[in-house]
Design a protein around this motif. Structure first.
Motif, PDB file in Angstrom:
ATOM      1  N   GLY A 105       6.958 -61.044  22.753  1.00  0.00           N
ATOM      2  CA  GLY A 105       6.016 -60.003  22.128  1.00  0.00           C
ATOM      3  C   GLY A 105       6.677 -59.487  20.566  1.00  0.00           C
ATOM      4  N   GLU A 106       8.011 -59.248  20.866  1.00  0.00           N
ATOM      5  CA  GLU A 106       8.609 -58.578  19.511  1.00  0.00           C
ATOM      6  C   GLU A 106       8.735 -59.764  18.583  1.00  0.00           C
ATOM      7  OE1 GLU A 106      12.341 -57.334  20.958  1.00  0.00           O
ATOM      8  OE2 GLU A 106      11.662 -55.497  21.909  1.00  0.00           O
ATOM      9  N   TYR A 107       8.913 -60.894  18.838  1.00  0.00           N
ATOM     10  CA  TYR A 107       8.987 -62.090  18.070  1.00  0.00           C
ATOM     11  C   TYR A 107       7.564 -62.419  17.362  1.00  0.00           C
ATOM     12  CZ  TYR A 107       9.211 -66.930  16.517  1.00  0.00           C
ATOM     13  OH  TYR A 107       9.151 -68.069  15.671  1.00  0.00           O
ATOM     14  N   ALA A 108       6.822 -62.325  17.974  1.00  0.00           N
ATOM     15  CA  ALA A 108       5.342 -62.767  17.629  1.00  0.00           C
ATOM     16  C   ALA A 108       4.931 -61.379  16.663  1.00  0.00           C
ATOM     17  CB  ALA A 108       4.406 -62.694  18.719  1.00  0.00           C
ATOM     18  N   ALA A 109       5.170 -60.114  16.865  1.00  0.00           N
ATOM     19  CA  ALA A 109       4.819 -59.203  16.065  1.00  0.00           C
ATOM     20  C   ALA A 109       5.791 -59.320  14.393  1.00  0.00           C
ATOM     21  CB  ALA A 109       5.075 -57.969  16.830  1.00  0.00           C
ATOM     22  N   GLU A 110       6.964 -59.684  14.820  1.00  0.00           N
ATOM     23  CA  GLU A 110       7.849 -59.779  13.642  1.00  0.00           C
ATOM     24  C   GLU A 110       7.278 -60.777  12.818  1.00  0.00           C
ATOM     25  OE1 GLU A 110      11.908 -59.193  14.450  1.00  0.00           O
ATOM     26  OE2 GLU A 110      11.656 -57.487  15.707  1.00  0.00           O
ATOM     27  N   CYS A 111       6.898 -61.940  13.533  1.00  0.00           N
ATOM     28  CA  CYS A 111       6.248 -63.067  12.552  1.00  0.00           C
ATOM     29  C   CYS A 111       5.223 -62.507  11.767  1.00  0.00           C
ATOM     30  CB  CYS A 111       5.977 -64.345  13.481  1.00  0.00           C
ATOM     31  SG  CYS A 111       7.420 -65.277  14.052  1.00  0.00           S
ATOM     32  N   ALA A 112       4.188 -62.147  12.538  1.00  0.00           N
ATOM     33  CA  ALA A 112       3.020 -61.708  11.838  1.00  0.00           C
ATOM     34  C   ALA A 112       3.177 -60.721  10.622  1.00  0.00           C
ATOM     35  CB  ALA A 112       2.297 -60.955  12.907  1.00  0.00           C
ATOM     36  N   GLU A 113       4.005 -60.002  10.748  1.00  0.00           N
ATOM     37  CA  GLU A 113       4.541 -59.078   9.719  1.00  0.00           C
ATOM     38  C   GLU A 113       5.212 -59.967   8.292  1.00  0.00           C
ATOM     39  OE1 GLU A 113       4.680 -55.620   7.521  1.00  0.00           O
ATOM     40  OE2 GLU A 113       3.809 -55.847   9.236  1.00  0.00           O
ATOM     41  N   ASP A 114       6.049 -60.801   8.993  1.00  0.00           N
ATOM     42  CA  ASP A 114       6.677 -61.642   7.955  1.00  0.00           C
ATOM     43  C   ASP A 114       5.830 -62.469   7.081  1.00  0.00           C
ATOM     44  OD1 ASP A 114       9.110 -60.541   8.036  1.00  0.00           O
ATOM     45  OD2 ASP A 114      10.063 -62.227   9.152  1.00  0.00           O
ATOM     46  N   ILE A 115       4.502 -63.089   7.754  1.00  0.00           N
ATOM     47  CA  ILE A 115       3.879 -64.140   7.185  1.00  0.00           C
ATOM     48  C   ILE A 115       2.600 -63.398   6.710  1.00  0.00           C
ATOM     49  CG2 ILE A 115       4.940 -65.871   8.364  1.00  0.00           C
ATOM     50  CD1 ILE A 115       2.576 -65.737  10.231  1.00  0.00           C
ATOM     51  N   GLY A 132      13.095 -66.675  16.896  1.00  0.00           N
ATOM     52  CA  GLY A 132      12.536 -67.872  17.757  1.00  0.00           C
ATOM     53  C   GLY A 132      13.188 -68.458  18.730  1.00  0.00           C
ATOM     54  N   GLN A 133      14.525 -68.674  18.262  1.00  0.00           N
ATOM     55  CA  GLN A 133      15.367 -69.501  19.098  1.00  0.00           C
ATOM     56  C   GLN A 133      15.733 -68.435  20.233  1.00  0.00           C
ATOM     57  OE1 GLN A 133      19.442 -70.232  17.995  1.00  0.00           O
ATOM     58  NE2 GLN A 133      19.421 -72.212  19.283  1.00  0.00           N
ATOM     59  N   GLU A 134      15.752 -67.094  19.892  1.00  0.00           N
ATOM     60  CA  GLU A 134      16.289 -66.186  21.248  1.00  0.00           C
ATOM     61  C   GLU A 134      15.005 -66.037  22.174  1.00  0.00           C
ATOM     62  OE1 GLU A 134      17.201 -62.771  18.786  1.00  0.00           O
ATOM     63  OE2 GLU A 134      19.084 -63.653  17.942  1.00  0.00           O
ATOM     64  N   ALA A 135      13.763 -65.936  21.711  1.00  0.00           N
ATOM     65  CA  ALA A 135      12.616 -65.914  22.330  1.00  0.00           C
ATOM     66  C   ALA A 135      12.665 -67.168  23.422  1.00  0.00           C
ATOM     67  CB  ALA A 135      11.349 -65.657  21.533  1.00  0.00           C
ATOM     68  N   LEU A 136      12.712 -68.230  22.813  1.00  0.00           N
ATOM     69  CA  LEU A 136      12.941 -69.557  23.671  1.00  0.00           C
ATOM     70  C   LEU A 136      14.199 -69.504  24.586  1.00  0.00           C
ATOM     71  CD1 LEU A 136      12.193 -72.225  20.820  1.00  0.00           C
ATOM     72  CD2 LEU A 136      10.690 -71.763  22.734  1.00  0.00           C
ATOM     73  N   ALA A 137      15.058 -69.055  24.038  1.00  0.00           N
ATOM     74  CA  ALA A 137      16.187 -69.149  25.151  1.00  0.00           C
ATOM     75  C   ALA A 137      15.925 -68.084  26.350  1.00  0.00           C
ATOM     76  CB  ALA A 137      17.609 -68.513  24.546  1.00  0.00           C
ATOM     77  N   SER A 138      15.309 -67.210  26.122  1.00  0.00           N
ATOM     78  CA  SER A 138      14.846 -66.180  27.059  1.00  0.00           C
ATOM     79  C   SER A 138      13.864 -66.796  27.926  1.00  0.00           C
ATOM     80  CB  SER A 138      14.325 -64.750  26.492  1.00  0.00           C
ATOM     81  OG  SER A 138      14.100 -63.765  27.475  1.00  0.00           O
ATOM     82  N   ILE A 139      13.016 -67.380  27.578  1.00  0.00           N
ATOM     83  CA  ILE A 139      11.867 -68.116  28.332  1.00  0.00           C
ATOM     84  C   ILE A 139      12.545 -69.320  29.172  1.00  0.00           C
ATOM     85  CG2 ILE A 139      10.197 -69.662  28.400  1.00  0.00           C
ATOM     86  CD1 ILE A 139       8.978 -67.893  26.031  1.00  0.00           C
ATOM     87  N   ALA A 140      13.358 -69.857  28.536  1.00  0.00           N
ATOM     88  CA  ALA A 140      14.411 -71.217  29.257  1.00  0.00           C
ATOM     89  C   ALA A 140      15.132 -70.408  30.291  1.00  0.00           C
ATOM     90  CB  ALA A 140      15.215 -71.933  28.248  1.00  0.00           C
ATOM     91  N   SER A 141      15.809 -69.205  30.213  1.00  0.00           N
ATOM     92  CA  SER A 141      16.617 -68.656  31.064  1.00  0.00           C
ATOM     93  C   SER A 141      15.754 -68.188  32.388  1.00  0.00           C
ATOM     94  CB  SER A 141      17.073 -67.303  30.456  1.00  0.00           C
ATOM     95  OG  SER A 141      17.928 -66.644  31.459  1.00  0.00           O
ATOM     96  N   MET A 142      14.570 -67.833  32.119  1.00  0.00           N
ATOM     97  CA  MET A 142      13.526 -67.323  33.017  1.00  0.00           C
ATOM     98  C   MET A 142      13.240 -68.572  34.003  1.00  0.00           C
ATOM     99  SD  MET A 142      11.731 -65.326  34.617  1.00  0.00           S
ATOM    100  CE  MET A 142      10.157 -65.506  35.715  1.00  0.00           C
ATOM    101  N   MET A 143      13.156 -69.809  33.260  1.00  0.00           N
ATOM    102  CA  MET A 143      12.820 -71.158  34.013  1.00  0.00           C
ATOM    103  C   MET A 143      14.014 -71.569  34.934  1.00  0.00           C
ATOM    104  SD  MET A 143      10.764 -72.988  30.870  1.00  0.00           S
ATOM    105  CE  MET A 143      10.989 -74.594  31.562  1.00  0.00           C
ATOM    106  N   GLN A 144      15.069 -71.424  34.287  1.00  0.00           N
ATOM    107  CA  GLN A 144      16.388 -71.715  35.105  1.00  0.00           C
ATOM    108  C   GLN A 144      16.526 -70.926  36.259  1.00  0.00           C
ATOM    109  OE1 GLN A 144      18.495 -74.321  34.662  1.00  0.00           O
ATOM    110  NE2 GLN A 144      19.614 -73.605  36.266  1.00  0.00           N
TER     111      GLN A 144
END
Length: 158
Positions: A105-115, A132-144
Protein backbone atom coordinates in the motif's frame (compact mmCIF):
# COMPACT_ATOMS: atom_id res chain seq x y z
CA UNK A 1 26.61 7.83 -8.34
CA UNK A 2 27.51 5.59 -11.23
CA UNK A 3 30.12 2.86 -10.83
CA UNK A 4 32.10 1.27 -13.61
CA UNK A 5 30.46 0.06 -16.82
CA UNK A 6 27.42 2.33 -16.38
CA UNK A 7 25.91 0.56 -13.37
CA UNK A 8 25.18 2.31 -10.08
CA UNK A 9 27.93 1.96 -7.50
CA UNK A 10 27.79 -1.21 -5.41
CA UNK A 11 30.81 0.05 -3.50
CA UNK A 12 28.84 3.13 -2.45
CA UNK A 13 26.06 0.86 -1.18
CA UNK A 14 28.58 -1.18 0.84
CA UNK A 15 30.09 2.03 2.22
CA UNK A 16 26.62 3.16 3.37
CA UNK A 17 26.14 -0.24 5.06
CA UNK A 18 29.41 0.18 6.95
CA UNK A 19 28.57 3.73 8.01
CA UNK A 20 25.02 2.75 8.94
CA UNK A 21 25.93 -0.22 11.12
CA UNK A 22 24.18 0.14 14.48
CA UNK A 23 26.44 -2.14 16.47
CA UNK A 24 29.97 -1.36 15.26
CA UNK A 25 31.85 1.58 13.80
CA UNK A 26 34.24 1.23 10.87
CA UNK A 27 37.15 0.44 13.14
CA UNK A 28 35.22 -2.34 14.87
CA UNK A 29 34.14 -3.81 11.53
CA UNK A 30 37.73 -3.75 10.22
CA UNK A 31 38.97 -5.43 13.41
CA UNK A 32 36.35 -8.19 13.15
CA UNK A 33 37.38 -8.77 9.56
CA UNK A 34 41.09 -8.79 10.44
CA UNK A 35 41.78 -5.81 8.18
CA UNK A 36 43.73 -2.62 8.65
CA UNK A 37 41.19 0.10 9.50
CA UNK A 38 42.59 2.81 7.20
CA UNK A 39 42.94 0.44 4.25
CA UNK A 40 39.46 -0.97 4.85
CA UNK A 41 37.80 2.44 5.00
CA UNK A 42 39.76 3.64 1.96
CA UNK A 43 38.52 0.60 0.05
CA UNK A 44 34.85 0.92 0.98
CA UNK A 45 34.85 4.69 0.48
CA UNK A 46 36.48 4.48 -2.96
CA UNK A 47 39.63 6.45 -2.27
CA UNK A 48 42.07 6.69 -5.19
CA UNK A 49 44.16 3.55 -5.70
CA UNK A 50 41.87 1.51 -3.40
CA UNK A 51 39.38 -1.07 -4.61
CA UNK A 52 36.78 -3.01 -2.68
CA UNK A 53 37.65 -6.71 -2.82
CA UNK A 54 34.57 -8.70 -3.92
CA UNK A 55 35.59 -11.47 -1.50
CA UNK A 56 35.08 -9.00 1.39
CA UNK A 57 31.43 -8.37 0.49
CA UNK A 58 29.91 -11.34 2.34
CA UNK A 59 32.05 -10.86 5.48
CA UNK A 60 31.14 -7.15 5.53
CA UNK A 61 27.42 -7.98 5.24
CA UNK A 62 27.68 -10.64 7.94
CA UNK A 63 29.49 -8.23 10.26
CA UNK A 64 27.21 -5.23 9.66
CA UNK A 65 24.03 -7.30 9.50
CA UNK A 66 23.04 -5.42 6.33
CA UNK A 67 21.61 -7.22 3.31
CA UNK A 68 21.22 -3.95 1.40
CA UNK A 69 24.12 -4.80 -0.97
CA UNK A 70 22.28 -8.03 -1.94
CA UNK A 71 19.02 -6.13 -2.35
CA UNK A 72 20.86 -3.54 -4.44
CA UNK A 73 22.37 -6.18 -6.74
CA UNK A 74 19.08 -8.05 -7.13
CA UNK A 75 17.26 -4.79 -7.91
CA UNK A 76 19.84 -3.77 -10.52
CA UNK A 77 19.55 -7.17 -12.20
CA UNK A 78 15.74 -7.07 -12.21
CA UNK A 79 15.33 -9.52 -9.35
CA UNK A 80 14.37 -9.61 -5.71
CA UNK A 81 16.34 -10.74 -2.70
CA UNK A 82 14.28 -12.26 0.10
CA UNK A 83 15.86 -12.97 3.46
CA UNK A 84 14.12 -16.08 4.73
CA UNK A 85 13.38 -16.05 8.43
CA UNK A 86 12.28 -19.02 10.50
CA UNK A 87 8.54 -19.39 10.88
CA UNK A 88 7.04 -19.60 14.32
CA UNK A 89 3.56 -20.67 13.23
CA UNK A 90 0.39 -18.93 12.14
CA UNK A 91 1.03 -15.83 14.29
CA UNK A 92 4.10 -15.08 12.16
CA UNK A 93 1.97 -15.71 9.10
CA UNK A 94 -0.56 -13.07 10.18
CA UNK A 95 2.16 -10.55 11.06
CA UNK A 96 3.84 -11.10 7.70
CA UNK A 97 0.54 -10.79 5.83
CA UNK A 98 -0.21 -7.49 7.56
CA UNK A 99 3.31 -6.26 6.87
CA UNK A 100 3.22 -7.21 3.17
CA UNK A 101 -0.17 -5.54 2.62
CA UNK A 102 1.08 -2.39 4.39
CA UNK A 103 4.34 -2.41 2.41
CA UNK A 104 2.51 -2.74 -0.91
CA UNK A 105 0.00 0.00 0.00
CA UNK A 106 2.78 2.42 0.89
CA UNK A 107 4.61 1.53 -2.32
CA UNK A 108 1.54 2.16 -4.47
CA UNK A 109 0.83 5.50 -2.80
CA UNK A 110 4.42 6.69 -3.19
CA UNK A 111 4.55 5.58 -6.85
CA UNK A 112 1.34 7.46 -7.58
CA UNK A 113 2.78 10.60 -6.01
CA UNK A 114 6.07 10.27 -7.91
CA UNK A 115 4.51 9.77 -11.34
CA UNK A 116 1.62 12.23 -10.93
CA UNK A 117 3.40 14.99 -12.90
CA UNK A 118 4.43 12.62 -15.70
CA UNK A 119 8.15 13.05 -15.00
CA UNK A 120 10.47 10.44 -13.56
CA UNK A 121 13.86 11.88 -12.56
CA UNK A 122 16.67 9.58 -11.40
CA UNK A 123 15.99 9.94 -7.66
CA UNK A 124 12.32 8.95 -8.10
CA UNK A 125 13.28 6.14 -10.47
CA UNK A 126 15.78 4.72 -7.98
CA UNK A 127 13.38 5.04 -5.04
CA UNK A 128 10.50 3.36 -6.93
CA UNK A 129 12.74 0.43 -7.85
CA UNK A 130 14.15 0.11 -4.32
CA UNK A 131 10.80 0.30 -2.59
CA UNK A 132 9.20 -1.96 -5.19
CA UNK A 133 11.81 -4.58 -4.43
CA UNK A 134 11.04 -4.25 -0.72
CA UNK A 135 7.31 -4.74 -1.41
CA UNK A 136 8.02 -7.81 -3.58
CA UNK A 137 10.35 -9.21 -0.93
CA UNK A 138 7.62 -8.78 1.67
CA UNK A 139 5.15 -10.69 -0.50
CA UNK A 140 7.74 -13.40 -1.28
CA UNK A 141 8.44 -13.72 2.44
CA UNK A 142 4.72 -14.22 3.05
CA UNK A 143 4.65 -16.97 0.40
CA UNK A 144 7.67 -18.65 2.02
CA UNK A 145 5.99 -18.59 5.41
CA UNK A 146 2.80 -20.09 3.95
CA UNK A 147 4.90 -22.97 2.61
CA UNK A 148 6.63 -23.42 5.96
CA UNK A 149 3.40 -23.38 7.99
CA UNK A 150 1.75 -25.83 5.60
CA UNK A 151 4.78 -28.13 5.73
CA UNK A 152 4.81 -27.93 9.52
CA UNK A 153 1.12 -28.79 9.73
CA UNK A 154 0.86 -31.34 6.93
CA UNK A 155 4.37 -32.58 6.42
CA UNK A 156 6.43 -31.40 3.54
CA UNK A 157 4.43 -31.03 0.29
CA UNK A 158 3.40 -27.86 -1.47
Amino acid sequence: MRGTCGFPSLRQCVHASVLGCDTLDGKGIAERLGLNYQTFMSSVSGQPKHKLDADCLLPIMATTGSVEPLQFMAREMGGVFVKVKPCMGTADLMDTLISSVKEFGEYAAECAEDIRDGRLPRDQHDRILKEGQEALASIASMMQLVRAVHAEQYGGGQ
